[in-house]
Design an enzyme around this catalytic site. Structure first.
Site, PDB file in Angstrom:
ATOM      1  N   GLU A 143     -24.782 -22.217  -3.853  1.00  0.00           N
ATOM      2  CA  GLU A 143     -24.109 -22.070  -5.141  1.00  0.00           C
ATOM      3  C   GLU A 143     -23.998 -23.451  -5.786  1.00  0.00           C
ATOM      4  O   GLU A 143     -23.605 -24.400  -5.122  1.00  0.00           O
ATOM      5  CB  GLU A 143     -22.707 -21.487  -4.978  1.00  0.00           C
ATOM      6  N   GLY A 167     -14.964 -27.884  -1.103  1.00  0.00           N
ATOM      7  CA  GLY A 167     -14.140 -27.374  -0.009  1.00  0.00           C
ATOM      8  C   GLY A 167     -14.869 -26.442   0.941  1.00  0.00           C
ATOM      9  O   GLY A 167     -14.916 -26.680   2.150  1.00  0.00           O
ATOM     10  N   ALA A 168     -15.432 -25.381   0.388  1.00  0.00           N
ATOM     11  CA  ALA A 168     -16.048 -24.389   1.251  1.00  0.00           C
ATOM     12  C   ALA A 168     -16.852 -23.415   0.403  1.00  0.00           C
ATOM     13  O   ALA A 168     -16.794 -23.456  -0.821  1.00  0.00           O
ATOM     14  CB  ALA A 168     -14.978 -23.621   2.031  1.00  0.00           C
ATOM     15  N   MET A 169     -17.596 -22.535   1.096  1.00  0.00           N
ATOM     16  CA  MET A 169     -18.494 -21.627   0.387  1.00  0.00           C
ATOM     17  C   MET A 169     -18.511 -20.262   1.051  1.00  0.00           C
ATOM     18  O   MET A 169     -18.611 -20.137   2.265  1.00  0.00           O
ATOM     19  CB  MET A 169     -19.899 -22.251   0.370  1.00  0.00           C
ATOM     20  N   HIS A 214      -9.168 -17.981   0.670  1.00  0.00           N
ATOM     21  CA  HIS A 214      -9.942 -17.950  -0.573  1.00  0.00           C
ATOM     22  C   HIS A 214     -11.380 -17.497  -0.298  1.00  0.00           C
ATOM     23  O   HIS A 214     -11.889 -16.571  -0.946  1.00  0.00           O
ATOM     24  CB  HIS A 214      -9.920 -19.346  -1.203  1.00  0.00           C
ATOM     25  N   GLU A 215     -12.022 -18.130   0.654  1.00  0.00           N
ATOM     26  CA  GLU A 215     -13.422 -17.785   0.925  1.00  0.00           C
ATOM     27  C   GLU A 215     -13.529 -16.356   1.453  1.00  0.00           C
ATOM     28  O   GLU A 215     -14.439 -15.616   1.089  1.00  0.00           O
ATOM     29  CB  GLU A 215     -14.059 -18.768   1.910  1.00  0.00           C
ATOM     30  N   HIS A 225     -13.300 -13.852  -1.323  1.00  0.00           N
ATOM     31  CA  HIS A 225     -14.533 -13.744  -2.107  1.00  0.00           C
ATOM     32  C   HIS A 225     -15.435 -12.604  -1.609  1.00  0.00           C
ATOM     33  O   HIS A 225     -16.307 -12.159  -2.348  1.00  0.00           O
ATOM     34  CB  HIS A 225     -15.340 -15.046  -2.023  1.00  0.00           C
ATOM     35  N   GLU A 268     -13.883 -16.871  -9.548  1.00  0.00           N
ATOM     36  CA  GLU A 268     -13.044 -17.980  -9.095  1.00  0.00           C
ATOM     37  C   GLU A 268     -11.588 -17.862  -9.550  1.00  0.00           C
ATOM     38  O   GLU A 268     -10.664 -18.073  -8.765  1.00  0.00           O
ATOM     39  CB  GLU A 268     -13.647 -19.325  -9.520  1.00  0.00           C
TER      40      GLU A 268
HETATM   41  N1  ARG Z   1     -17.697 -20.808  -4.562  1.00  0.00           N
HETATM   42  C1  ARG Z   1     -17.121 -21.939  -3.883  1.00  0.00           C
HETATM   43  C2  ARG Z   1     -15.621 -21.675  -3.831  1.00  0.00           C
HETATM   44  O1  ARG Z   1     -14.901 -21.774  -4.747  1.00  0.00           O
HETATM   45  C3  ARG Z   1     -17.350 -23.248  -4.530  1.00  0.00           C
HETATM   46  C4  ARG Z   1     -18.743 -23.536  -4.935  1.00  0.00           C
HETATM   47  C5  ARG Z   1     -18.798 -24.821  -5.695  1.00  0.00           C
HETATM   48  N2  ARG Z   1     -20.110 -25.076  -6.182  1.00  0.00           N
HETATM   49  C6  ARG Z   1     -20.412 -26.126  -6.946  1.00  0.00           C
HETATM   50  N3  ARG Z   1     -21.632 -26.301  -7.330  1.00  0.00           N
HETATM   51  N4  ARG Z   1     -19.501 -26.973  -7.334  1.00  0.00           N
HETATM   52  O2  ARG Z   1     -15.137 -21.218  -2.886  1.00  0.00           O
HETATM   53 ZN    ZN Z   2     -14.046 -19.783  -4.878  1.00  0.00          ZN
END
Ligand code: ARG
Ligand code: ZN
Length: 853
Positions: A120, A259-261, A295-296, A299, A318
């Site tokens: 992402e 932070g994380a994905m 949070h993750e 998602h 988000e």
């Molecule tokens: N989806 C991820 C989250 O909020 C963050 C991804 C951030 N990506 C970026 N290119 N800044 O949990």
């Molecule tokens: Zn997120």
């Protein structure tokens, strides 16, 4: 090139399935992709196939098994185009990539010897040619081949076959039954250990939970696992959402851009957001880990099962997911304190963004680099919009609305309209005017005026929004407060443009408490006397507003004490505030965590945000005078809190103990406002005797920020103890980055050469350079421009290595137009010359341009 929301068009080709085969190698990973493609109904018969691809070296292209000649396709820096293709066909590509050369940490890269991915928003195109857009959903199956020195091979979904290959190699296959966009793809390969657990869903599915880390970190995973289980249960209970695979994995990596994905079934985390043990992590770290793990996980529904049609809809996943994690934390901890922290963060990060050159709507209408829009506005203001809708329709209709949203849009790529539409349908309420909140940048101002009837005891409050914000509903919670609490109980007023709120039968001294719980992301403008403000700080029954009344007065007092505000006799105000704070902090009717917030006086950054003009020396002066005046009222209270809250219970990261430590450590921090021997010795003793990082870090930080003789000793001691622990050392870097005493810049400059510093590691860069630019106002904004020279050199160099992080760092300058003129001129020159530099990344170019536009 600029992308516009208005230009959305659906893809010409859909990908029904994708098969990926990886032959992992640090310098030359070969990726074979087999896509089954089908022309979308409605697309032109002669539509060319355009695939995204960056930094790939293409070795083969075949359609339906027949290799294409070089004249049958076209390759550019960013695409592979095949002009003529059948309506349905199979496309095979073979590319080679170089993970070790990937310093941008987007796509497939190496982190401490481990293969990992970040896709992402647009990293997948750095792995293979693909329609890399979130509205192309496909079923992925993956085969990973690697030397046996890379024993653990992971991807999304369920594990399939695995086994040996000739030549000391092996393979593992993975199959993800849920169609997903490419940004949710993940792959990991490394020598990893894991901690396992299990979770049984509401409907009886047995799920294996597994956290992968370097062997040495196995003792630091338990809390993340515990948080994960609580998050899974909570999402079932509060949103009716259950997990949908038999396996859920988290992998911790050392090098990560944020932070994380939330990759499907395989979340990848910045190690700093997973690993914790009492000796190495603070209560705040634990809190962050809990929130990010949740949070993750959340998602999985708000983002994965229902994804985004295009990146303009980023807030759809988000904003909603931040709302969900904030609610989770509020339920796990103290709701009022959670609200204070969330709003403080919104003020610190989103309000300045909304007030400066980087302002953009929660749903932006154009961008150059989408990475630049992972912002406080999209995330945190996005969450506030969801919270307001819940307030407007009520909790029950809101839940019916989210159920409907998940149900109607499951397996699809949705829009903000789909989300708001589901809440409308479930509640029967028209939210069309609410959409202005998504479309317009800037923080609305709510003006509050009061008039009392000459006879009788009625009072009218007139609430007026600035003209630009008059077109949308704003939920305002309002009550009247006198010394004994509520003189008129709370009601929810929906202001659209303007509202008169009449309250009858109020005692003459009652004061309105407006925007309770921070019920909308607006700025309130209002003339209240210091006495009225103190009354709210003492007696407001809404804990957020009670805290806010005192906090806002502290901000005004500090600004005025520094010569930047307009309070009359700010010394007197500071004294009254000091007395009031001493009382609240002692008041055992309030939770310790709340009292800690009361004691946390505004930081320099808090003051800068609130000031019309940013003059670092005046801000620092004001802050110091306020601190010492407040301290003079609180000293005995603080000493007795610090003594009395010491505990020999075994460490527990839960909210109860954490609240007590927070209060005790805030007390210590304020005591250190006396650059005096006694408090410094107290702090040093705490640092030495602590059996947990919370107390050790609080004491060391307090000393590291103070110009006291013990400073060096405390920092040296900490370094010595933790020199082999990269995560813990980030704290050590950050404290020094925030130091404002003599020689501060030289100290920071020297730290960039320190053997433990690594400009290839975003955590290190954020700890040192990020903290320096965000928090060390006096040194960063040194009047001779030396701080700017250092920072801009660093950012330009970093851009060649990691554009996302470089661009993010530069946003630390976003409030430059409010600097006092001398500094403003200096920084403007720097910004303009950066913006005109040739060869910048798209990310940094866009940010620099917006900053000076
Ligand atoms: N989806 C991820 C989250 O909020 C963050 C991804 C951030 N990506 C970026 N290119 N800044 O949990
Ligand atoms: Zn997120």
């Amino acid at each position: 090139t600029v992308k516009h929301l208005a230009d959305y068009a659906p893809p010409d080709y859909e990908v029904e399935t994708v098969r990926l085969v990886f032959a992992l190698d640090p310098r030359e990973t070969v990726v074979t992709a087999i896509l089954s493609l089908r022309r979308r109904e409605g697309a032109a018969d002669d539509a060319p196939l355009v695939l995204d691809g960056e930094k790939l070296s293409l070795r083969e292209v075949a359609i339906d098994g027949r290799n294409l000649g070089a004249d049958q396709y076209e390759v550019s820096d960013s695409t592979l185009v095949i002009a003529s293709v059948p309506a349905a066909f199979s496309l095979t590509t073979v590319v080679a990539i170089d993970p070790q050369a990937n310093t941008a940490l987007s796509g497939l890269y190496l982190s401490s010897g481990m293969f990992c991915t970040q896709c992402e928003a647009q990293g997948f195109r750095r792995i293979t040619y693909y329609p890399d857009r979130p509205d192309v959903l496909s079923r992925f199956s993956v085969r990973i081949e690697a030397p046996k020195s890379v024993p653990v091979l992971l991807s999304n979904g369920n594990p399939g076959a695995s086994g040996d290959l000739p030549g000391g190699r092996h393979f593992a296959e993975w199959d993800d039954p849920h169609p997903k966009p490419a940004y949710l793809f993940a792959l990991v390969g490394g020598d990893l250990a894991s901690l396992d657990d299990r979770f049984v869903t509401m409907s009886g599915r047995e799920v294996t939970l597994r956290i992968f880390v370097h062997e040495k970190d196995l003792g630091r995973c338990a809390y993340a696992l515990d948080a994960l289980k609580r998050a899974m249960r909570w999402d079932e209970e509060v949103f009716g959402r259950q997990y949908d695979l038999d396996l859920f994995m988290i992998v911790a990596v050392d090098h990560f851009n944020f932070g994380a994905m939330e990759n499907k079934g395989l979340n990848i985390f910045n190690a700093a957001c997973v690993l914790a043990s009492p000796e190495t992590a603070t209560d705040m770290d634990y809190e962050t880990i809990e929130a990010i793990v949740a949070h993750e996980y959340f998602h999985n529904w708000s983002g994965n099962r229902v994804t985004c049609r295009d990146w303009f809809q980023l807030c759809l996943k988000e904003g909603f997911t931040v709302f969900r994690d904030q609610e989770f934390s509020a339920d796990q901890r103290d709701r009022a304190v959670q609200r204070i922290k969330d709003v403080r963060r919104l003020w610190a990060r989103q309000f300045p963004e909304d007030a400066g050159p980087l302002a953009h709507p929660v749903r932006p209408s154009s961008y150059v680099a989408i990475d630049n829009f992972y912002t406080a506005t999209v995330y945190d203001k996005g969450a506030e919009l969801v919270r307001m809708m819940k307030a407007l329709v009520g909790a029950e209709a809101f839940r019916a609305g989210t159920d409907r949203y998940f149900e109607k849009n499951d397996g699809t790529a949705a829009t903000v309209e789909d989300f708001v539409g589901a809440i409308e349908a479930a509640s029967g309420r028209d939210l069309s005017r609410f959409m202005a909140w998504y479309a317009e940048a800037g923080t609305p101002v709510l003006r509050v005026e009061e008039s009392r009837e000459a006879s009788g005891n009625g009072v009218t409050h007139t609430l007026t929004l600035t003209a630009e914000a008059g077109n949308r509903p704003v939920p305002v919670r309002l009550a009247l407060i006198d010394e004994d609490g509520e003189a008129a109980s709370e009601r929810l007023v929906e202001v659209e443009g303007h509202a008169n709120v009449v309250t009858e039968g109020v005692t003459p001294g009652a004061v309105a408490s407006v925007l309770r719980g921070f019920s909308a992301p607006v700025r309130v403008e209002r003339n209240l006397s210091v006495d009225e403000r103190l009354k709210l700080a003492r007696a407001d029954t809404d804990p957020f507003s009670r805290w806010q009344a005192g906090y806002a007065l502290a901000v005004d007092a500090a600004l005025s004490l520094g010569g930047l505000g307009d309070l009359e006799s700010p010394e007197l105000v500071a004294d009254e505030l000091g007395a009031a704070i001493a009382k609240s902090v002692e008041n055992e009717a309030f939770a310790p965590a709340f009292r800690a917030e009361v004691l946390r006086l505004p930081s320099l950054t808090d003051l800068a945000r609130a000031s019309r003009v940013i003059d670092p020396e005046k801000l620092q002066l004001g802050r110091e005078v306020l601190r010492s005046r407040v301290l003079s009222y609180c000293r005995p209270v603080l000493e007795s809190l610090h003594d009395g809250l010491a505990s020999d219970e075994p460490y527990d990261p839960g909210a109860l103990q954490a609240g007590r430590r927070a209060l005790r450590n805030e007390a210590l921090r304020l005591l250190l406002a006396d650059a005096d021997e006694a408090p410094a010795r107290r702090a040093l003793r705490q640092a030495e005797e602590a059996d947990n990082m919370t107390d050790e870090a609080a004491a060391t930080a307090a000393l590291a920020h103070a110009p006291v003789a013990e400073r060096e000793a405390a920092l040296a001691r900490f370094y010595d103890r933790w020199k082999d622990d990269a995560l813990v050392l980030n704290k050590w870097f950050a404290w020094q980055a925030a130091y404002t005493g003599p020689g501060a810049l030289e100290e920071v400059r020297a730290l960039t050469e320190h053997p433990a510093f690594d400009k290839g590691n975003p955590n290190k860069v954020r700890a040192l350079i990020g903290v320096f630019a965000m928090e060390n106002l006096p040194t960063f904004h040194a009047a001779d421009g030396s701080g700017y020279d250092f920072f801009f050199d660093f950012v330009s160099e970093l851009d060649g290595r990691n554009p996302q992080v470089a661009s993010r760092l530069l946003t630390a300058t976003e409030s430059w137009r409010r600097l006092e003129p001398l500094r403003r001129d200096l920084i403007e020159k720097k910004l303009r010359s950066l913006a005109e530099r040739k060869g910048l990344s798209d990310n940094l170019y866009e940010t620099a341009q917006r900053l000076v536009s």
